[in-house]
Design a protein around this motif. Structure first.
Motif, mmCIF file in Angstrom:
data_model
loop_
_atom_site.group_PDB
_atom_site.id
_atom_site.type_symbol
_atom_site.label_atom_id
_atom_site.label_comp_id
_atom_site.label_asym_id
_atom_site.label_seq_id
_atom_site.Cartn_x
_atom_site.Cartn_y
_atom_site.Cartn_z
ATOM 1 N N TYR A 80 0.866 -1.174 0.000
ATOM 2 C CA TYR A 80 0.000 0.000 0.000
ATOM 3 C C TYR A 80 0.905 1.227 0.000
ATOM 4 O O TYR A 80 1.780 1.371 0.859
ATOM 5 N N TYR A 81 0.677 2.129 -0.953
ATOM 6 C CA TYR A 81 1.492 3.336 -1.077
ATOM 7 C C TYR A 81 0.593 4.548 -0.837
ATOM 8 O O TYR A 81 -0.263 4.858 -1.661
ATOM 9 N N GLY A 82 0.800 5.208 0.312
ATOM 10 C CA GLY A 82 -0.075 6.320 0.641
ATOM 11 C C GLY A 82 0.559 7.449 1.398
ATOM 12 O O GLY A 82 0.017 7.891 2.420
ATOM 13 N N PRO A 83 1.721 7.945 0.960
ATOM 14 C CA PRO A 83 2.307 9.092 1.676
ATOM 15 C C PRO A 83 1.450 10.329 1.496
ATOM 16 O O PRO A 83 0.828 10.529 0.449
ATOM 17 N N GLY A 84 1.401 11.155 2.525
ATOM 18 C CA GLY A 84 0.607 12.374 2.432
ATOM 19 C C GLY A 84 1.347 13.553 3.016
ATOM 20 O O GLY A 84 2.179 13.411 3.906
ATOM 21 N N ALA A 85 1.033 14.735 2.503
ATOM 22 C CA ALA A 85 1.645 15.953 3.037
ATOM 23 C C ALA A 85 1.082 16.229 4.424
ATOM 24 O O ALA A 85 -0.038 15.876 4.738
ATOM 25 N N SER A 86 1.884 16.841 5.267
ATOM 26 C CA SER A 86 1.430 17.164 6.618
ATOM 27 C C SER A 86 1.481 18.662 6.899
ATOM 28 O O SER A 86 1.202 19.092 8.000
ATOM 29 N N ASP A 87 1.829 19.444 5.883
ATOM 30 C CA ASP A 87 1.931 20.898 6.068
ATOM 31 C C ASP A 87 1.184 21.595 4.934
ATOM 32 O O ASP A 87 1.675 21.679 3.810
ATOM 33 N N LEU A 88 -0.014 22.090 5.225
ATOM 34 C CA LEU A 88 -0.797 22.750 4.194
ATOM 35 C C LEU A 88 -0.185 24.067 3.755
ATOM 36 O O LEU A 88 -0.587 24.627 2.735
ATOM 37 N N ASN A 89 0.791 24.559 4.504
ATOM 38 C CA ASN A 89 1.478 25.775 4.084
ATOM 39 C C ASN A 89 2.390 25.520 2.889
ATOM 40 O O ASN A 89 2.860 26.456 2.251
ATOM 41 N N ASP A 90 2.641 24.222 2.593
ATOM 42 C CA ASP A 90 3.503 23.876 1.470
ATOM 43 C C ASP A 90 2.740 23.739 0.160
ATOM 44 O O ASP A 90 3.331 23.433 -0.874
ATOM 45 N N ILE A 91 1.428 23.918 0.179
ATOM 46 C CA ILE A 91 0.653 23.801 -1.050
ATOM 47 C C ILE A 91 1.091 24.886 -2.030
ATOM 48 O O ILE A 91 1.145 26.064 -1.677
ATOM 49 N N PRO A 92 1.428 24.502 -3.272
ATOM 50 C CA PRO A 92 1.882 25.502 -4.244
ATOM 51 C C PRO A 92 0.742 26.404 -4.690
ATOM 52 O O PRO A 92 -0.425 26.193 -4.338
ATOM 53 N N GLY A 93 1.081 27.408 -5.487
ATOM 54 C CA GLY A 93 0.066 28.323 -5.989
ATOM 55 C C GLY A 93 -0.914 27.618 -6.917
ATOM 56 O O GLY A 93 -0.667 26.505 -7.379
ATOM 57 N N TYR A 189 -6.192 16.102 8.927
ATOM 58 C CA TYR A 189 -7.447 16.322 9.657
ATOM 59 C C TYR A 189 -7.201 17.158 10.910
ATOM 60 O O TYR A 189 -7.911 18.125 11.184
ATOM 61 N N GLU A 190 -6.195 16.780 11.674
ATOM 62 C CA GLU A 190 -5.904 17.492 12.917
ATOM 63 C C GLU A 190 -5.521 18.937 12.647
ATOM 64 O O GLU A 190 -5.918 19.850 13.380
ATOM 65 N N LEU A 191 -4.747 19.163 11.581
ATOM 66 C CA LEU A 191 -4.331 20.517 11.246
ATOM 67 C C LEU A 191 -5.516 21.375 10.823
ATOM 68 O O LEU A 191 -5.700 22.504 11.302
ATOM 69 N N VAL A 192 -6.348 20.834 9.933
ATOM 70 C CA VAL A 192 -7.502 21.582 9.446
ATOM 71 C C VAL A 192 -8.489 21.853 10.577
ATOM 72 O O VAL A 192 -9.026 22.955 10.706
ATOM 73 N N ALA A 193 -8.719 20.838 11.414
ATOM 74 C CA ALA A 193 -9.669 20.998 12.520
ATOM 75 C C ALA A 193 -9.198 22.043 13.531
ATOM 76 O O ALA A 193 -10.016 22.698 14.185
ATOM 77 N N SER A 194 -7.887 22.217 13.639
ATOM 78 C CA SER A 194 -7.344 23.164 14.619
ATOM 79 C C SER A 194 -7.396 24.614 14.143
ATOM 80 O O SER A 194 -7.176 25.529 14.930
ATOM 81 N N LYS A 195 -7.697 24.821 12.839
ATOM 82 C CA LYS A 195 -7.688 26.181 12.291
ATOM 83 C C LYS A 195 -8.942 26.448 11.470
ATOM 84 O O LYS A 195 -8.879 26.700 10.251
ATOM 85 N N LYS A 198 -9.162 29.483 9.214
ATOM 86 C CA LYS A 198 -8.429 29.463 7.959
ATOM 87 C C LYS A 198 -9.028 28.501 6.954
ATOM 88 O O LYS A 198 -9.130 28.800 5.756
ATOM 89 N N PHE A 199 -9.450 27.319 7.424
ATOM 90 C CA PHE A 199 -9.904 26.269 6.518
ATOM 91 C C PHE A 199 -11.408 26.024 6.555
ATOM 92 O O PHE A 199 -11.924 25.252 5.751
ATOM 93 N N GLY A 200 -12.109 26.659 7.482
ATOM 94 C CA GLY A 200 -13.541 26.438 7.603
ATOM 95 C C GLY A 200 -13.846 25.230 8.479
ATOM 96 O O GLY A 200 -12.949 24.495 8.898
ATOM 97 N N GLU A 201 -15.116 25.036 8.766
ATOM 98 C CA GLU A 201 -15.532 23.917 9.593
ATOM 99 C C GLU A 201 -15.516 22.621 8.780
ATOM 100 O O GLU A 201 -15.782 22.621 7.575
ATOM 101 N N LEU A 202 -15.233 21.513 9.467
ATOM 102 C CA LEU A 202 -15.111 20.228 8.782
ATOM 103 C C LEU A 202 -16.427 19.470 8.679
ATOM 104 O O LEU A 202 -16.467 18.414 8.042
ATOM 105 N N GLY A 203 -17.458 19.958 9.294
ATOM 106 C CA GLY A 203 -18.717 19.230 9.313
ATOM 107 C C GLY A 203 -19.145 18.736 7.942
ATOM 108 O O GLY A 203 -19.261 19.527 7.004
ATOM 109 N N GLY A 204 -19.350 17.415 7.818
ATOM 110 C CA GLY A 204 -19.794 16.829 6.561
ATOM 111 C C GLY A 204 -18.709 16.613 5.540
ATOM 112 O O GLY A 204 -18.973 16.081 4.449
ATOM 113 N N ARG A 205 -17.487 17.001 5.859
ATOM 114 C CA ARG A 205 -16.402 16.864 4.876
ATOM 115 C C ARG A 205 -15.319 15.891 5.347
ATOM 116 O O ARG A 205 -14.171 15.975 4.931
#
Length: 233
Positions: A80-93, A189-195, A198-205
């Motif tokens: 199973y290959y599933g690496p994921g980014a952990s820093d949304l500040n690294d998202i490019p333009g 999830y933890e990052l988005v839920a904590s802000k 910045k990212f909006g509420e997670l309800g339903g997403r």
């Protein structure tokens, strides 16, 4: 001997759910991620569930260490290959400003997948095993704001489904989990839920990683489809 499942890029969300799901079927699980400080907790949780497991601290982009780790693991039945980014500040333009340098950086997560497949394929073929990948919804749904990340996601998805077409007659399964939503318990999830400001509420997403892992197991067993899309966005 027990069959072996290798979970590459394991994290507290989907990676661990994959480990538990295959472990429940009698697989010995090999966990690989760069965050070695979390491995003791992962191994303890799996042991409590009766799953035999080992862990290796490796950055998947370190080709030499990655392939030597696979050699150490030995015969493999499922990867199973599933690496994921952990820093949304690294998202490019967004896509209209995406540079070729950003595109090359996004593709860095495709190359380890190819290296792994080439390394394990002879053994997996002999054992009738499988190759599972996880990627983002931007591979199939236009998401301009993700820029170069969408290019990498699309490339990984195409690689997975094309592998499935090439390998089906050889008794090897390949499939991809295309994910649109915040996976519960994951770092993102933890990052988005904590802000929420910045990212909006997670309800339903949000998505339950155990449900996705169950789908992955069913895909591997039934081999009736090369892709499952999870979209709550």
């Amino acid at each position: 001997m027990s069959p072996t499942a290798v979970v590459l890029g394991v994290g507290p969300g989907l990676g661990m759910s994959i480990a538990h799901r295959f472990g429940r079927e009698g697989y010995e699980v090999m966990l690989v991620s760069r965050r070695g400080d979390r491995h003791a907790g992962y191994l303890a949780a799996l042991a409590d569930a009766g799953v035999k497991a080992r862990a290796f601290a490796v950055d998947l982009r370190d080709r030499v260490r990655l392939l030597s780790t696979l050699d150490e693991v030995g015969a493999v039945d499922v990867v199973y290959y599933g690496p994921g980014a952990s820093d949304l500040n690294d998202i490019p333009g967004e896509i209209t400003s995406t540079t070729s340098a950003e595109a090359r950086a996004a593709m860095e997560w495709l190359y380890p997948a190819i290296d792994v497949v080439q390394h394990v394929l002879p053994g997996v073929t002999g054992r009738g095993g499988g190759l599972l990948f996880a990627g983002g919804l931007s591979a199939v749904v236009p998401m301009p704001m993700l820029g170069a990340l969408a290019l990498g996601a699309a490339a990984l998805r195409n690689y997975a489904v094309t592998l499935n077409a090439a390998l089906a007659e050889k008794g090897v399964y390949a499939g991809t989990l295309t994910i649109g939503g915040a996976i519960e318990r994951s770092d993102i999830y933890e990052l988005v839920a904590s802000k929420p400001e910045k990212f909006g509420e997670l309800g339903g997403r949000t998505l339950d990683p155990d449900d996705i892992a169950e789908a992955a197991w069913q895909m591997f067993v039934k081999r009736d489809r090369a892709e499952e899309v999870f979209n709550v966005l």
